[in-house]
Write a protein that holds these residues in place. Structure first.
Motif, PDB file in Angstrom:
ATOM      1  N   LYS A   1     -38.478  32.030  -1.214  1.00 50.70           N
ATOM      2  CA  LYS A   1     -37.461  32.934  -1.758  1.00 50.70           C
ATOM      3  C   LYS A   1     -36.181  32.170  -2.104  1.00 50.70           C
ATOM      4  CE  LYS A   1     -37.892  35.359   2.057  1.00 50.70           C
ATOM      5  NZ  LYS A   1     -39.184  34.878   2.601  1.00 50.70           N
ATOM      6  N   ARG A   2     -36.078  30.934  -1.590  1.00 55.20           N
ATOM      7  CA  ARG A   2     -34.881  30.108  -1.845  1.00 55.20           C
ATOM      8  C   ARG A   2     -33.613  30.791  -1.329  1.00 55.20           C
ATOM      9  NH1 ARG A   2     -38.113  25.922  -2.668  1.00 55.20           N
ATOM     10  NH2 ARG A   2     -39.098  25.844  -4.726  1.00 55.20           N
ATOM     11  N   VAL A   3     -33.713  31.436  -0.179  1.00 58.32           N
ATOM     12  CA  VAL A   3     -32.567  32.168   0.359  1.00 58.32           C
ATOM     13  C   VAL A   3     -31.368  31.249   0.587  1.00 58.32           C
ATOM     14  CG1 VAL A   3     -31.726  33.390   2.412  1.00 58.32           C
ATOM     15  CG2 VAL A   3     -33.927  34.012   1.399  1.00 58.32           C
ATOM     16  N   ARG A   4     -31.620  30.078   1.193  1.00 62.18           N
ATOM     17  CA  ARG A   4     -30.491  29.186   1.510  1.00 62.18           C
ATOM     18  C   ARG A   4     -29.836  28.630   0.238  1.00 62.18           C
ATOM     19  NH1 ARG A   4     -34.457  29.786   4.297  1.00 62.18           N
ATOM     20  NH2 ARG A   4     -34.429  30.170   6.542  1.00 62.18           N
ATOM     21  N   PRO A   5     -30.628  28.127  -0.722  1.00 65.82           N
ATOM     22  CA  PRO A   5     -29.992  27.689  -1.974  1.00 65.82           C
ATOM     23  C   PRO A   5     -29.254  28.816  -2.700  1.00 65.82           C
ATOM     24  CG  PRO A   5     -32.220  26.821  -1.831  1.00 65.82           C
ATOM     25  CD  PRO A   5     -32.053  27.766  -0.682  1.00 65.82           C
ATOM     26  N   LEU A   6     -29.814  30.036  -2.673  1.00 67.11           N
ATOM     27  CA  LEU A   6     -29.132  31.147  -3.357  1.00 67.11           C
ATOM     28  C   LEU A   6     -27.799  31.457  -2.694  1.00 67.11           C
ATOM     29  CD1 LEU A   6     -32.062  33.660  -4.124  1.00 67.11           C
ATOM     30  CD2 LEU A   6     -30.826  32.213  -5.751  1.00 67.11           C
ATOM     31  N   LEU A   7     -27.775  31.415  -1.363  1.00 68.19           N
ATOM     32  CA  LEU A   7     -26.515  31.642  -0.654  1.00 68.19           C
ATOM     33  C   LEU A   7     -25.504  30.550  -0.997  1.00 68.19           C
ATOM     34  CD1 LEU A   7     -27.914  32.713   2.811  1.00 68.19           C
ATOM     35  CD2 LEU A   7     -26.424  34.111   1.361  1.00 68.19           C
ATOM     36  N   CYS A   8     -26.005  29.313  -1.068  1.00 68.34           N
ATOM     37  CA  CYS A   8     -25.134  28.184  -1.387  1.00 68.34           C
ATOM     38  C   CYS A   8     -24.576  28.335  -2.799  1.00 68.34           C
ATOM     39  CB  CYS A   8     -25.945  26.897  -1.235  1.00 68.34           C
ATOM     40  SG  CYS A   8     -25.024  25.401  -1.551  1.00 68.34           S
ATOM     41  N   LEU A   9     -25.430  28.702  -3.743  1.00 70.27           N
ATOM     42  CA  LEU A   9     -24.995  28.926  -5.125  1.00 70.27           C
ATOM     43  C   LEU A   9     -23.971  30.045  -5.198  1.00 70.27           C
ATOM     44  CD1 LEU A   9     -28.122  28.832  -7.496  1.00 70.27           C
ATOM     45  CD2 LEU A   9     -26.037  27.477  -7.698  1.00 70.27           C
ATOM     46  N   ALA A  10     -24.249  31.145  -4.516  1.00 67.35           N
ATOM     47  CA  ALA A  10     -23.345  32.297  -4.575  1.00 67.35           C
ATOM     48  C   ALA A  10     -21.986  31.934  -3.991  1.00 67.35           C
ATOM     49  CB  ALA A  10     -23.962  33.482  -3.833  1.00 67.35           C
ATOM     50  N   ALA A  11     -21.978  31.214  -2.858  1.00 65.41           N
ATOM     51  CA  ALA A  11     -20.702  30.815  -2.245  1.00 65.41           C
ATOM     52  C   ALA A  11     -19.987  29.808  -3.139  1.00 65.41           C
ATOM     53  CB  ALA A  11     -20.941  30.239  -0.851  1.00 65.41           C
ATOM     54  N   GLY A  12     -20.761  28.926  -3.766  1.00 62.35           N
ATOM     55  CA  GLY A  12     -20.161  27.963  -4.688  1.00 62.35           C
ATOM     56  C   GLY A  12     -19.545  28.660  -5.886  1.00 62.35           C
ATOM     57  N   GLN A  13     -20.244  29.663  -6.428  1.00 64.50           N
ATOM     58  CA  GLN A  13     -19.716  30.381  -7.595  1.00 64.50           C
ATOM     59  C   GLN A  13     -18.443  31.149  -7.235  1.00 64.50           C
ATOM     60  OE1 GLN A  13     -23.199  32.464  -9.063  1.00 64.50           O
ATOM     61  NE2 GLN A  13     -24.142  30.545  -9.747  1.00 64.50           N
ATOM     62  N   LEU A  14     -18.369  31.600  -5.977  1.00 65.63           N
ATOM     63  CA  LEU A  14     -17.156  32.297  -5.508  1.00 65.63           C
ATOM     64  C   LEU A  14     -15.936  31.388  -5.586  1.00 65.63           C
ATOM     65  CD1 LEU A  14     -16.155  34.921  -3.891  1.00 65.63           C
ATOM     66  CD2 LEU A  14     -16.554  33.574  -1.846  1.00 65.63           C
ATOM     67  N   VAL A  15     -16.138  30.070  -5.406  1.00 65.16           N
ATOM     68  CA  VAL A  15     -14.995  29.136  -5.434  1.00 65.16           C
ATOM     69  C   VAL A  15     -14.992  28.292  -6.717  1.00 65.16           C
ATOM     70  CG1 VAL A  15     -14.882  29.032  -2.915  1.00 65.16           C
ATOM     71  CG2 VAL A  15     -16.238  27.329  -4.146  1.00 65.16           C
ATOM     72  N   ASN A  16     -15.746  28.761  -7.722  1.00 63.76           N
ATOM     73  CA  ASN A  16     -15.778  28.088  -9.038  1.00 63.76           C
ATOM     74  C   ASN A  16     -16.322  26.667  -9.001  1.00 63.76           C
ATOM     75  OD1 ASN A  16     -14.666  30.282 -10.500  1.00 63.76           O
ATOM     76  ND2 ASN A  16     -12.677  29.780  -9.588  1.00 63.76           N
ATOM     77  N   ALA A  17     -17.278  26.397  -8.111  1.00 67.80           N
ATOM     78  CA  ALA A  17     -17.933  25.087  -8.090  1.00 67.80           C
ATOM     79  C   ALA A  17     -18.741  24.912  -9.370  1.00 67.80           C
ATOM     80  CB  ALA A  17     -18.852  24.991  -6.875  1.00 67.80           C
ATOM     81  N   SER A  18     -18.858  23.661  -9.830  1.00 64.50           N
ATOM     82  CA  SER A  18     -19.670  23.419 -11.023  1.00 64.50           C
ATOM     83  C   SER A  18     -21.150  23.418 -10.631  1.00 64.50           C
ATOM     84  CB  SER A  18     -19.302  22.077 -11.640  1.00 64.50           C
ATOM     85  OG  SER A  18     -19.864  21.032 -10.873  1.00 64.50           O
ATOM     86  N   GLU A  19     -21.991  23.759 -11.607  1.00 67.59           N
ATOM     87  CA  GLU A  19     -23.434  23.747 -11.376  1.00 67.59           C
ATOM     88  C   GLU A  19     -23.928  22.356 -10.965  1.00 67.59           C
ATOM     89  OE1 GLU A  19     -26.284  25.021 -14.584  1.00 67.59           O
ATOM     90  OE2 GLU A  19     -25.408  26.950 -13.989  1.00 67.59           O
ATOM     91  N   GLY A  20     -23.364  21.328 -11.624  1.00 74.03           N
ATOM     92  CA  GLY A  20     -23.774  19.953 -11.340  1.00 74.03           C
ATOM     93  C   GLY A  20     -23.485  19.548  -9.913  1.00 74.03           C
TER      94      GLY A  20
END
Lengths: 305, 305
Positions: free
Chosen positions: A53-72
């Protein structure tokens, strides 16, 4: 998909597209199938790609997007989390541990390959995780902070420690505080780290996030970390193997203490609902920016597998 | 012992004192025996403390001393190398791998504890290594460089990869280039990393060492990395288990290709001597500062266990 479309998409579309991003990143970041030693690299890729389900990566992505982290920046970090998770599954499934033959709907790694290859593939996936963090396009202090977070969450005081407590208590009584400590270590620590690591990938290295943001995210992460395990225990009783993609009912068969065995099914469900609410409450201050993390809390608690 | 006494001591006294420093550092840096989960931490300490020649930490210390690294900086790095080495021994000894019962003169970890605990202790020792590097009192760029070195040397393209090639070739033919590649990955990479990591602990972060220094150290490290394995293969034939502290003759018993089985004993000894000479030649430019590394090359090639 344009950035705006991705940002505004429904949760299902966002999650599906994010899972594709993670799959692509892992496909590229793991050593190629034809790199020597081929069988080891095949096993590492088998254990990591094409499922989950990629739960951990999805959480990491969502938290990153909250702080405007780049995809790279965020994708190698999310991939490192999944490498750690995949390694833990490969080792947990070994005959000397949970002795399981089915995982993510496929034969477990030691069944598909052999035990020695499974031990080594798990070992090398752990190493790979730290290498990915060290190579991530972030400042050196950020990368070091990420290495610390991941090591602390997955070592003997985190995931591996929780698994050790689990192994020692098969067929033995465990009370609720003991069970909670075990799960906070075994599952909660890495899920919490996923959120914390995502929020560490913000682009302005000098400008640290306010403490209140870290605290709110951490409350959220602790609540869903525990909720994840309570729901897992409920699904182990209620779902069948085909839906789960892994052997159902195995906790009861192994006489393992679970939230359901300790609290009963109804109380376990009440506990999951309370943790779900706590996760939402922790995000209240973020408004629209907290949307993906809220949706992930819903996904984790309301999932059927 | 004063710093001057330590600096000027005979090799035996220097090595003995350095081994004590490493033992103290590991004793302090590993989680305490009474920290939960106790059995896991006992197993991690059992596998790491109180034994072994500490070849990798000694090489790291010697290379660090060559560049005037502080003891406080070098000891956690040397300890991280030993944690990786100890984890690899615990996993290599498992029944599904080399299935060995004796290590450093004591029962192997899975015999003393149990297989599940041994798998998890190895896993957690690997994590511990990266945590030690992340916490070392060095600049963030230095720590990140150390994490990269250690990950690269111990992952699927290094130690774990070499072990995978080894496992796949039990009872199978391997020619000399294949055997050499396997050993460069399985043993050589971590020994090479030990030297490289020591020289990265220099106190003036900005002032990188000249390329020629790195190259000379690397030539040295490659030569002794290979020499170490050739000597290991010779000792497996010539020494007895009591002297080795591990099961003698097990390579032949397992029908594993070795330098001795491929080259014969006399030619293997000539190869060890040639590598020994190469190591000395690589250090020629360092003068007196290269003393400990020269002595370690002698120790590695001329040891009896």
């Amino acid at each position: 998909m344009t950035p705006a479309e991705y940002r505004n998409a429904s949760f299902e579309v966002w999650a599906h597209y994010s899972q594709q991003l993670i799959e692509q990143a892992l496909t590229q970041l793991l050593p190629a199938r034809d790199t020597l030693p081929q069988r080891l690299h095949e096993a590492m890729r088998y254990a990591t790609l094409g499922g989950g389900k990629r739960v951990r990566p999805l959480l990491c992505l969502a938290a990153g997007q909250l702080v405007n982290a780049s995809e790279g920046a965020i994708l190698p970090v999310a991939s490192a989390l999944e490498c750690i998770h995949a390694y833990s599954l490969v080792h947990d499934d070994l005959p000397c541990m949970d002795d399981d033959v089915l995982r993510r709907g496929k034969p477990t790694c030691h069944i598909q390959f052999d035990e020695a290859t499974a031990v080594l593939a798990g070992d090398a996936l752990q190493t790979q995780a730290f290498e990915l963090l060290a190579d991530a396009p972030l400042s050196a202090p950020q990368r070091i902070a990420l290495v610390k977070e991941l090591a602390h969450a997955s070592g003997s005081l985190g995931m591996a420690g929780g698994q050790a407590i689990d192994q020692l208590h098969v067929g033995q009584h465990m009370d609720l505080p003991e069970l909670e400590l075990m799960h906070i270590m075994k599952t909660g620590a890495l899920i919490r780290a996923a959120v914390r690591m995502g929020s560490r990938c913000h682009p302005n290295d000098g400008a640290a996030l306010p403490d209140s943001t870290h605290q709110s995210l951490d409350h959220y992460a602790r609540a869903i970390g525990l909720a994840f395990q309570v729901v897992d225990d409920i699904l182990d009783v209620e779902a069948d193997s085909a839906t789960l993609g892994k052997t159902a009912g195995k906790d009861a068969a192994a006489d393992k203490p679970t939230y359901v065995s300790l609290l009963g099914l109804a109380e376990a469900k009440r506990m999951a609902a309370a943790l779900h609410q706590q996760a939402h409450d922790a995000l209240a201050g973020f408004g629209e920016a907290g949307r993906r993390l809220r949706e992930l809390a819903d996904f984790i608690v309301l999932r059927h597998h």
